[in-house]
Structures are given as structure tokens and as C-alpha cells.
Motif scaffolding. Structure first.
Motif, PDB file in Angstrom:
ATOM      1  N   ASN A  22       5.088  -0.626  15.490  1.00  0.00           N
ATOM      2  CA  ASN A  22       4.236  -1.000  16.050  1.00  0.00           C
ATOM      3  C   ASN A  22       3.135  -1.070  16.963  1.00  0.00           C
ATOM      4  O   ASN A  22       1.902  -1.821  17.013  1.00  0.00           O
ATOM      5  CB  ASN A  22       3.387  -1.997  14.992  1.00  0.00           C
ATOM      6  N   MET A  71       1.040 -11.055  13.191  1.00  0.00           N
ATOM      7  CA  MET A  71       1.020 -10.200  11.389  1.00  0.00           C
ATOM      8  C   MET A  71       1.571  -9.037  11.643  1.00  0.00           C
ATOM      9  O   MET A  71       0.742  -8.514  12.301  1.00  0.00           O
ATOM     10  CB  MET A  71       0.050 -11.017  10.998  1.00  0.00           C
ATOM     11  N   LEU A  72       2.714  -8.865  11.038  1.00  0.00           N
ATOM     12  CA  LEU A  72       2.466  -6.770  11.575  1.00  0.00           C
ATOM     13  C   LEU A  72       3.723  -6.601   9.837  1.00  0.00           C
ATOM     14  O   LEU A  72       4.953  -7.183   9.927  1.00  0.00           O
ATOM     15  CB  LEU A  72       3.255  -6.652  12.685  1.00  0.00           C
ATOM     16  N   TYR A  77       4.867   1.227   5.111  1.00  0.00           N
ATOM     17  CA  TYR A  77       4.306  -0.168   4.122  1.00  0.00           C
ATOM     18  C   TYR A  77       2.971  -0.384   4.663  1.00  0.00           C
ATOM     19  O   TYR A  77       3.185  -1.279   3.600  1.00  0.00           O
ATOM     20  CB  TYR A  77       5.705  -0.506   3.940  1.00  0.00           C
ATOM     21  N   GLY A  79      -0.802  -1.412   4.291  1.00  0.00           N
ATOM     22  CA  GLY A  79      -1.023  -0.481   2.461  1.00  0.00           C
ATOM     23  C   GLY A  79      -0.676  -1.523   1.090  1.00  0.00           C
ATOM     24  O   GLY A  79      -1.519  -0.485   0.013  1.00  0.00           O
ATOM     25  N   GLY A  81       0.172  -4.270   0.196  1.00  0.00           N
ATOM     26  CA  GLY A  81      -0.262  -5.652  -0.041  1.00  0.00           C
ATOM     27  C   GLY A  81       0.810  -7.354   0.541  1.00  0.00           C
ATOM     28  O   GLY A  81       0.579  -7.841  -0.157  1.00  0.00           O
ATOM     29  N   THR A 103      -6.671 -14.615  16.406  1.00  0.00           N
ATOM     30  CA  THR A 103      -6.752 -13.293  16.728  1.00  0.00           C
ATOM     31  C   THR A 103      -7.225 -12.583  16.081  1.00  0.00           C
ATOM     32  O   THR A 103      -6.179 -11.475  17.008  1.00  0.00           O
ATOM     33  CB  THR A 103      -7.336 -13.639  18.972  1.00  0.00           C
ATOM     34  N   SER A 107      -8.604  -3.253  14.934  1.00  0.00           N
ATOM     35  CA  SER A 107      -8.516  -2.443  13.552  1.00  0.00           C
ATOM     36  C   SER A 107      -8.494  -3.375  11.687  1.00  0.00           C
ATOM     37  O   SER A 107      -7.941  -2.908  10.715  1.00  0.00           O
ATOM     38  CB  SER A 107      -7.202  -1.796  13.950  1.00  0.00           C
ATOM     39  N   PHE A 111      -8.399  -6.233   7.422  1.00  0.00           N
ATOM     40  CA  PHE A 111      -8.160  -7.452   6.150  1.00  0.00           C
ATOM     41  C   PHE A 111      -7.693  -8.716   6.476  1.00  0.00           C
ATOM     42  O   PHE A 111      -8.118  -9.328   4.868  1.00  0.00           O
ATOM     43  CB  PHE A 111      -6.864  -6.682   6.837  1.00  0.00           C
ATOM     44  N   SER A 114     -10.551  -9.818   3.872  1.00  0.00           N
ATOM     45  CA  SER A 114     -10.176 -10.007   2.686  1.00  0.00           C
ATOM     46  C   SER A 114      -9.201 -11.077   2.093  1.00  0.00           C
ATOM     47  O   SER A 114      -9.286 -11.616   1.000  1.00  0.00           O
ATOM     48  CB  SER A 114      -9.513  -8.335   2.416  1.00  0.00           C
TER      49      SER A 114
HETATM   50  C1  LIG Z   1      -3.429  -5.410   9.036  1.00  0.00           C
HETATM   51  C2  LIG Z   1      -2.045  -5.131   8.447  1.00  0.00           C
HETATM   52  C3  LIG Z   1      -1.055  -6.367   8.751  1.00  0.00           C
HETATM   53  C4  LIG Z   1      -2.276  -5.351   6.910  1.00  0.00           C
HETATM   54  O1  LIG Z   1      -0.938  -5.690   6.452  1.00  0.00           O
HETATM   55  P1  LIG Z   1      -1.236  -4.253   5.322  1.00  0.00           P
HETATM   56  O2  LIG Z   1       0.194  -4.872   5.001  1.00  0.00           O
HETATM   57  O3  LIG Z   1      -1.057  -3.053   5.125  1.00  0.00           O
HETATM   58  O4  LIG Z   1      -2.007  -5.017   3.847  1.00  0.00           O
HETATM   59  P2  LIG Z   1      -3.002  -5.057   2.724  1.00  0.00           P
HETATM   60  O5  LIG Z   1      -1.696  -3.703   2.136  1.00  0.00           O
HETATM   61  O6  LIG Z   1      -1.407  -6.343   2.041  1.00  0.00           O
HETATM   62  O7  LIG Z   1      -3.714  -5.575   2.375  1.00  0.00           O
HETATM   63  C5  LIG Z   1      -4.596  -6.370   2.297  1.00  0.00           C
HETATM   64  C6  LIG Z   1      -6.217  -6.838   2.146  1.00  0.00           C
HETATM   65  O8  LIG Z   1      -6.670  -6.156   2.885  1.00  0.00           O
HETATM   66  C7  LIG Z   1      -7.426  -4.995   3.610  1.00  0.00           C
HETATM   67  N1  LIG Z   1      -7.060  -3.879   4.412  1.00  0.00           N
HETATM   68  C8  LIG Z   1      -6.032  -4.128   5.190  1.00  0.00           C
HETATM   69  N2  LIG Z   1      -5.873  -2.839   6.246  1.00  0.00           N
HETATM   70  C9  LIG Z   1      -6.887  -2.585   5.805  1.00  0.00           C
HETATM   71  C10 LIG Z   1      -7.742  -2.851   7.095  1.00  0.00           C
HETATM   72  N3  LIG Z   1      -7.715  -2.355   8.587  1.00  0.00           N
HETATM   73  N4  LIG Z   1      -9.677  -2.716   7.387  1.00  0.00           N
HETATM   74  C11 LIG Z   1      -9.491  -2.730   6.186  1.00  0.00           C
HETATM   75  N5  LIG Z   1      -9.234  -3.378   5.345  1.00  0.00           N
HETATM   76  C12 LIG Z   1      -7.731  -3.439   5.331  1.00  0.00           C
HETATM   77  C13 LIG Z   1      -6.811  -3.707   2.252  1.00  0.00           C
HETATM   78  O9  LIG Z   1      -7.623  -2.919   1.605  1.00  0.00           O
HETATM   79  C14 LIG Z   1      -6.296  -4.821   1.029  1.00  0.00           C
HETATM   80  O10 LIG Z   1      -7.505  -5.546   0.284  1.00  0.00           O
HETATM   81  P3  LIG Z   1      -7.770  -5.632  -1.439  1.00  0.00           P
HETATM   82  O11 LIG Z   1      -5.857  -6.407  -1.216  1.00  0.00           O
HETATM   83  O12 LIG Z   1      -8.693  -6.346  -1.052  1.00  0.00           O
HETATM   84  O13 LIG Z   1      -7.363  -3.643  -1.791  1.00  0.00           O
HETATM   85  C15 LIG Z   1      -1.148  -4.383   8.711  1.00  0.00           C
HETATM   86  O14 LIG Z   1      -1.449  -2.976   8.547  1.00  0.00           O
HETATM   87  C16 LIG Z   1      -0.791  -4.104  10.115  1.00  0.00           C
HETATM   88  O15 LIG Z   1       0.872  -4.487  10.736  1.00  0.00           O
HETATM   89  N6  LIG Z   1      -0.919  -3.368  11.164  1.00  0.00           N
HETATM   90  C17 LIG Z   1      -0.685  -3.465  13.136  1.00  0.00           C
HETATM   91  C18 LIG Z   1       0.005  -5.191  13.568  1.00  0.00           C
HETATM   92  C19 LIG Z   1      -1.825  -5.218  12.794  1.00  0.00           C
HETATM   93  O16 LIG Z   1      -2.649  -4.817  13.568  1.00  0.00           O
HETATM   94  N7  LIG Z   1      -1.270  -6.714  13.207  1.00  0.00           N
HETATM   95  C20 LIG Z   1      -3.351  -7.598  12.737  1.00  0.00           C
HETATM   96  C21 LIG Z   1      -3.341  -7.488  14.612  1.00  0.00           C
HETATM   97  S1  LIG Z   1      -4.750  -9.161  14.877  1.00  0.00           S
END
Ligand SMILES: CC(C)(COP(=O)(O)OP(=O)(O)OC[C@H]1O[C@@H](n2cnc3c(N)ncnc32)[C@H](O)[C@@H]1OP(=O)(O)O)[C@@H](O)C(=O)NCCC(=O)NCCS
Length: 134
Positions: A22, A71-72, A77, A79, A81, A103, A107, A111, A114
Motif C-alpha cells: 500500500n 486501516m489497510l 483484495y 473491493g 468487503g 483522518t 481516496s 469508504f 459508507s
Molecule cells: C480504503 C480501504 C481500506 C477499503 O477497503 P476495502 O476492503 O477495499 O473496502 P470494502 O470492499 O470493504 O468496501 C466497503 C464499502 O466502501 C466502499 N468503498 C470502498 N472503497 C471506496 C472508495 N475508495 N471510495 C468510495 N467507496 C469505497 C465500497 O463500495 C463498499 O460499499 P458497500 O459496502 O456499500 O458496497 C482499502 O481500499 C485500502 O486499504 N486502501 C489503501 C489504504 C487506505 O487508504 N486506507 C485508509 C487510510 S485513511
């Protein structure tokens, strides 16, 4: 089948893989990162067939306020859940707390929305930060 746990034992190599995938700068401080995660008030992990595919941690006063620093999910994997399962585990543990804070990376705002988070009124997030990925 995703296994979400709040009493998992984490290893440094698997954690570093998750952070490096990440591009999170905490991976450059592995000793501090591992100590921080292990000393968190809560650490929730997600595993798929034993492989660490996500984690989240929390720091808290134990009564009123909780902050979610990390949170990562492994990019392969995203999208599926997994992030939702991790945060739901936290929200179950800290249900009823007066304030749950984080915080959000730009991007990740959708998430968190939701999952019930919203912009903190007129408040602005402020920090002194040693990283570079935000
Ligand atoms: C952000 C992150 C933790 C989301 O984890 P994920 O497992 O991909 O998310 P999920 O599949 O559980 O999605 C849960 C919900 O959030 C929504 N969602 C996920 N990522 C999203 C995004 N970037 N923008 C908008 N909605 C998003 C999904 O559509 C889903 O909605 P639903 O349950 O109503 O259908 C992941 O993308 C990640 O690790 N990103 C990189 C690290 C990061 O940015 N962490 C957060 C730092 S603040």
C-alpha cells in the motif's frame, strides 16, 4: 472465507508486505510499527486462507474516545468487503463511545462514509506528521 480476528498474532514479514503493497511509509520503521500495532488498544486482522490481507488498529481512553490510526487492505483484495468487516469489528468493540475519530485519505472518504463516518462539523484535522503518503 475471510477470518476476522481481534486476538490474532501478527508477524513482521506479513505486516511489512501489507504496508509496502500500500506504499505506506510506516514500513520504513518496522520495529516501531510492530510495537505500535501490538500496543494498540485494539488490533483487528483479516486473513484469507491464513494470509494476512488486512488490518486496522485503534487507540483509546477506554471510555469515551477512540481514534483509528491505521486501516489497510492488501490491494489485490480491495473491493471484497474486507475493509468493511475490519471497521465493523471496531465499531462493535467501541459501540456507544462518545467520539470515534479518524483522518481519512481523500481516496478513502467514500469508504468511511459508507460506514457511517461524516466530516467533523467545522473541525479541521491538524497534525505534525513524519510520513509522506497522504
Ligand atoms: C480504503 C480501504 C481500506 C477499503 O477497503 P476495502 O476492503 O477495499 O473496502 P470494502 O470492499 O470493504 O468496501 C466497503 C464499502 O466502501 C466502499 N468503498 C470502498 N472503497 C471506496 C472508495 N475508495 N471510495 C468510495 N467507496 C469505497 C465500497 O463500495 C463498499 O460499499 P458497500 O459496502 O456499500 O458496497 C482499502 O481500499 C485500502 O486499504 N486502501 C489503501 C489504504 C487506505 O487508504 N486506507 C485508509 C487510510 S485513511
Amino acid at each position: 472465507m475471510i477470518n476476522v480476528s481481534m486476538d490474532d498474532v501478527i508477524g513482521q514479514d506479513e505486516v511489512l508486505e501489507l504496508y509496502c503493497e500500500n506504499h505506506w511509509s510506516s514500513a520504513e520503521k518496522p520495529d516501531l510499527l510492530m510495537r505500535a500495532l501490538r500496543k494498540s488498544d485494539a488490533l483487528v486482522t483479516a486473513r484469507l486462507d491464513g494470509k494476512l490481507v488486512g488490518l486496522a488498529n485503534a487507540i483509546s481512553d477506554g471510555c469515551l474516545v477512540v481514534y483509528y490510526p491505521h486501516m489497510l487492505v492488501h490491494p489485490t483484495y480491495h473491493g471484497r468487503g474486507i475493509g468493511r468487516k475490519l471497521m465493523e469489528a471496531m465499531q462493535t468493540k467501541y459501540a456507544g463511545f462518545h467520539q470515534q475519530m479518524l483522518t481519512a485519505d481523500c481516496s478513502a472518504v467514500g469508504f468511511y462514509k459508507s460506514l457511517g463516518f461524516e466530516k467533523a462539523g467545522m473541525a479541521e484535522a491538524m497534525w505534525i506528521y513524519g510520513g509522506n503518503e497522504h
